[in-house]
Design a protein around this motif. Structure first.
Motif, PDB file in Angstrom:
ATOM      1  N   GLY A  24       0.819  -1.213   0.000  1.00 44.44           N
ATOM      2  CA  GLY A  24       0.000   0.000   0.000  1.00 44.44           C
ATOM      3  C   GLY A  24       0.850   1.259   0.000  1.00 44.44           C
ATOM      4  O   GLY A  24       0.558   2.226  -0.712  1.00 44.44           O
ATOM      5  N   THR A  72       2.221   1.746  -3.542  1.00 48.38           N
ATOM      6  CA  THR A  72       1.223   2.325  -4.447  1.00 48.38           C
ATOM      7  C   THR A  72       1.050   3.807  -4.184  1.00 48.38           C
ATOM      8  O   THR A  72       1.001   4.626  -5.118  1.00 48.38           O
ATOM      9  CB  THR A  72      -0.130   1.604  -4.290  1.00 48.38           C
ATOM     10  N   PHE A  73       0.967   4.183  -2.913  1.00 47.47           N
ATOM     11  CA  PHE A  73       0.792   5.603  -2.587  1.00 47.47           C
ATOM     12  C   PHE A  73       1.963   6.435  -3.099  1.00 47.47           C
ATOM     13  O   PHE A  73       1.763   7.511  -3.683  1.00 47.47           O
ATOM     14  CB  PHE A  73       0.643   5.791  -1.079  1.00 47.47           C
ATOM     15  N   ALA A  76       1.691   9.504  -5.562  1.00 45.21           N
ATOM     16  CA  ALA A  76       1.694  10.763  -4.805  1.00 45.21           C
ATOM     17  C   ALA A  76       1.834  11.990  -5.686  1.00 45.21           C
ATOM     18  O   ALA A  76       1.433  13.092  -5.293  1.00 45.21           O
ATOM     19  CB  ALA A  76       2.824  10.735  -3.770  1.00 45.21           C
ATOM     20  N   CYS A 131      -6.719  15.091  -2.275  1.00 49.44           N
ATOM     21  CA  CYS A 131      -6.399  14.105  -1.232  1.00 49.44           C
ATOM     22  C   CYS A 131      -7.661  13.523  -0.608  1.00 49.44           C
ATOM     23  O   CYS A 131      -7.737  12.316  -0.327  1.00 49.44           O
ATOM     24  CB  CYS A 131      -5.539  14.750  -0.150  1.00 49.44           C
ATOM     25  N   GLY A 137      -8.504   9.651  -0.962  1.00 53.89           N
ATOM     26  CA  GLY A 137      -8.448   8.903   0.280  1.00 53.89           C
ATOM     27  C   GLY A 137      -9.735   8.165   0.585  1.00 53.89           C
ATOM     28  O   GLY A 137      -9.736   6.947   0.831  1.00 53.89           O
ATOM     29  N   THR A 142     -10.585   5.415  -2.175  1.00 59.55           N
ATOM     30  CA  THR A 142      -9.702   4.251  -2.152  1.00 59.55           C
ATOM     31  C   THR A 142     -10.007   3.368  -0.944  1.00 59.55           C
ATOM     32  O   THR A 142      -9.990   2.127  -1.051  1.00 59.55           O
ATOM     33  CB  THR A 142      -8.231   4.690  -2.139  1.00 59.55           C
ATOM     34  N   ALA A 200      -6.521   1.405  -6.221  1.00 59.70           N
ATOM     35  CA  ALA A 200      -6.528   2.758  -5.653  1.00 59.70           C
ATOM     36  C   ALA A 200      -7.135   3.734  -6.649  1.00 59.70           C
ATOM     37  O   ALA A 200      -6.996   3.576  -7.866  1.00 59.70           O
ATOM     38  CB  ALA A 200      -5.111   3.192  -5.297  1.00 59.70           C
ATOM     39  N   SER A 248      -1.891   1.188  -9.445  1.00 56.20           N
ATOM     40  CA  SER A 248      -2.192   0.130  -8.480  1.00 56.20           C
ATOM     41  C   SER A 248      -1.347  -1.107  -8.755  1.00 56.20           C
ATOM     42  O   SER A 248      -1.097  -1.924  -7.853  1.00 56.20           O
ATOM     43  CB  SER A 248      -3.676  -0.250  -8.540  1.00 56.20           C
ATOM     44  N   VAL A 253      -3.432   2.832   1.301  1.00 55.57           N
ATOM     45  CA  VAL A 253      -3.257   3.927   0.340  1.00 55.57           C
ATOM     46  C   VAL A 253      -4.205   5.076   0.673  1.00 55.57           C
ATOM     47  O   VAL A 253      -3.805   6.248   0.714  1.00 55.57           O
ATOM     48  CB  VAL A 253      -3.502   3.436  -1.101  1.00 55.57           C
ATOM     49  N   LEU A 255      -3.164   7.053   3.701  1.00 56.78           N
ATOM     50  CA  LEU A 255      -2.021   7.927   3.427  1.00 56.78           C
ATOM     51  C   LEU A 255      -2.449   9.173   2.655  1.00 56.78           C
ATOM     52  O   LEU A 255      -1.907  10.262   2.876  1.00 56.78           O
ATOM     53  CB  LEU A 255      -0.954   7.154   2.660  1.00 56.78           C
ATOM     54  N   PHE A 256      -3.409   9.032   1.756  1.00 63.32           N
ATOM     55  CA  PHE A 256      -3.926  10.210   1.054  1.00 63.32           C
ATOM     56  C   PHE A 256      -4.600  11.175   2.032  1.00 63.32           C
ATOM     57  O   PHE A 256      -4.440  12.402   1.919  1.00 63.32           O
ATOM     58  CB  PHE A 256      -4.913   9.806  -0.042  1.00 63.32           C
TER      59      PHE A 256
END
Length: 470
Positions: A34, A37-38, A42, A72, A76, A79, A91, A340, A357, A360-361
């Motif tokens: 994850g 992927t983030f 990003a 974001c 977020g 996802t 994602a 992804s 993911v 984190l967003f």
């Protein structure tokens, strides 16, 4: 003792909910995947506000801060919803290409206001959601021939690799050359960082180092920051804040643009033009997601023997709602990301990776300056390696059967050459349908294949149709 017991219960609960044992994965693998992927995705946190904030008339662009916040927020929440609802590591984020259509076509060219342009996105998302609820979108996904599904996976792999080469600066669009692309200039810090990062990541992969992609991104970012500090006079990194130690860590989110819709776009464009504009965006959104699901799902082992994705309707529903939510939030249409595949390459097999993911967003809304440190040259090697990882399916295409192989070939090359998953899929559908019909074997295909090919013929003809209407 009670804390340890609580942690143990929590982990067992996660393992049961996401069925980790069935997919032969574990909590550390899903978290690591994850994060990978983030980090590969990003860039959208900053690129989306840049695209939506500049439309040739800067005063008409969306403000950077609020657009970053809603980028974001939508990525977020959607996802996380994808992970919880579908249990796949897909994602979502505002789609590149779709945001450019909003900025340069709807606003700059056609003169819509931002609320009106985002309402077009909201409406196309509503239409796609209705297609999901009637199960038509899933039926189209299931009707895609297995040969084309494999070709889509390979084409997306080539596309991802090309994106990596392009964002790194290794491949460029020469201003003074008749060629569409060429070799970049090997000078400045960005290209040197990319080359070092690529060799390092490829070495990690060759040695089967666990978390090779994530480790490559982290170490390349560290190298970029160090080089940027030591050789500040050299050509630097283009993205704001990239490869620089941030002056601030926390920044409060701004949602001042959220919820601004204006259905006056129909009166502004006229009914026919409004319908055509919505249709073209909808078709692109529709098949970009189908291509991503097939490509990433095939490499992750999620497809069944007939090339179908179990629980596909849940994936498609969240994705369709992503377009609506993106329009409502003024972040542009959110769609399932081909990046992804980076998490899948790191071992992601369940929705737990998607939840990581998404979390984190949401954190990035508050820690945007920290996320901005990762340069494109640090994630480009991972994209190229993921592209390599996905094109291995090319061996499963029956190259001695020209009815299958030629449409597959057109599909694979159409994506990177036109910079569009939708164009590649469309070219493949039209070619496949035409060859079958001319050979007198059209009845062997599901009627939806022919209907989709006809829709793509209209899609490819839209520029001619729109010129004729003016």
């Amino acid at each position: 003792m009670s804390v340890q017991v609580g942690r143990s219960v929590f982990r067992r609960g996660l393992a049961r909910y996401f069925d980790l044992a069935r997919w032969d994965t574990d909590l550390p693998t899903e978290i690591r995947a994850g994060v990978t992927t983030f980090m590969v995705m990003a860039y959208i946190i900053f690129v989306n506000p840049i695209v939506l904030g500049f439309v040739g008339v800067p005063s008409r662009g969306l403000p950077f801060g609020p657009t970053l916040s809603v980028t974001c927020l939508t990525a977020g929440l959607l996802t996380i919803a994808m992970g919880l609802a579908s249990n796949y590591p897909f994602a979502l984020a505002p789609g590149m290409g779709l945001n450019a259509v909003v900025a340069f076509e709807l606003v700059a060219s056609r003169g819509l206001t931002w609320p009106q342009a985002m309402t077009v996105i909201f409406v196309e998302g509503l239409v796609i959601t209705l297609l999901v609820l009637t199960r038509l979108r899933e039926a189209v996904l299931d009707a895609v021939p297995i040969g084309l599904k494999r070709a889509i996976s390979v084409g997306i792999g080539l596309f991802i690799a090309f994106i990596g080469f392009f964002t790194s600066g290794f491949v460029v669009k020469p201003a003074s050359s008749p060629l569409p692309v060429g070799l970049g200039e090997f000078r400045g810090l960005p290209i040197l960082v990319f080359l070092c990062g690529f060799v390092l990541t490829a070495w990690f992969m060759a040695r089967r180092v666990p978390g090779a992609l994530l480790l490559g991104i982290v170490l390349t970012t560290v190298l970029a920051v160090a080089a940027n500090g030591l050789f500040a006079g050299w050509q630097g990194f283009a993205t704001p804040g990239a490869a620089r130690i941030p002056t601030a860590i926390v920044r409060a989110p701004d949602f001042s643009t959220f919820g601004r819709l204006d259905f006056g776009f129909v009166g502004r464009l006229g009914v026919v033009t409004a319908v055509l504009a919505t249709f073209s965006i909808m078709l692109s959104d529709f098949f970009d997601t189908i291509g991503t699901i097939v490509g990433v799902g095939g490499k992750g082992g999620f497809l069944d023997a007939r090339g179908r994705l179990p629980r596909a309707n849940r994936v498609l529903l969240v994705d369709s709602l992503g377009a609506m939510f993106g329009g409502l939030a003024n972040s542009s249409s959110n769609t399932t990301y081909i990046e992804s595949a980076a998490g899948v390459a790191e071992g992601a097999r369940t929705g737990l990776a998607a939840v990581v993911v998404g979390g984190l967003f949401l954190l990035a809304m508050w820690f945007a300056p920290l996320a901005s440190v990762i340069p494109a040259q640090a994630t480009a090697p991972a994209l190229i390696i993921v592209g390599f990882y996905m094109i291995t399916l090319v061996t499963e295409i029956p190259w001695d059967d020209y009815e299958e192989a030629i449409p597959a070939f057109v599909t694979m090359l159409g994506m990177p050459f036109t910079w569009s998953i939708t164009n590649g899929i469309g070219a493949g559908f039209v070619t496949y349908s035409a060859i079958k019909l001319l050979n007198g074997r059209g009845r062997e295909l599901h009627w939806m294949v022919h209907a989709t090919a006809a829709a793509f013929l209209v899609y490819f003809s839209l520029p001619v149709i729109q010129r004729a209407l003016h």
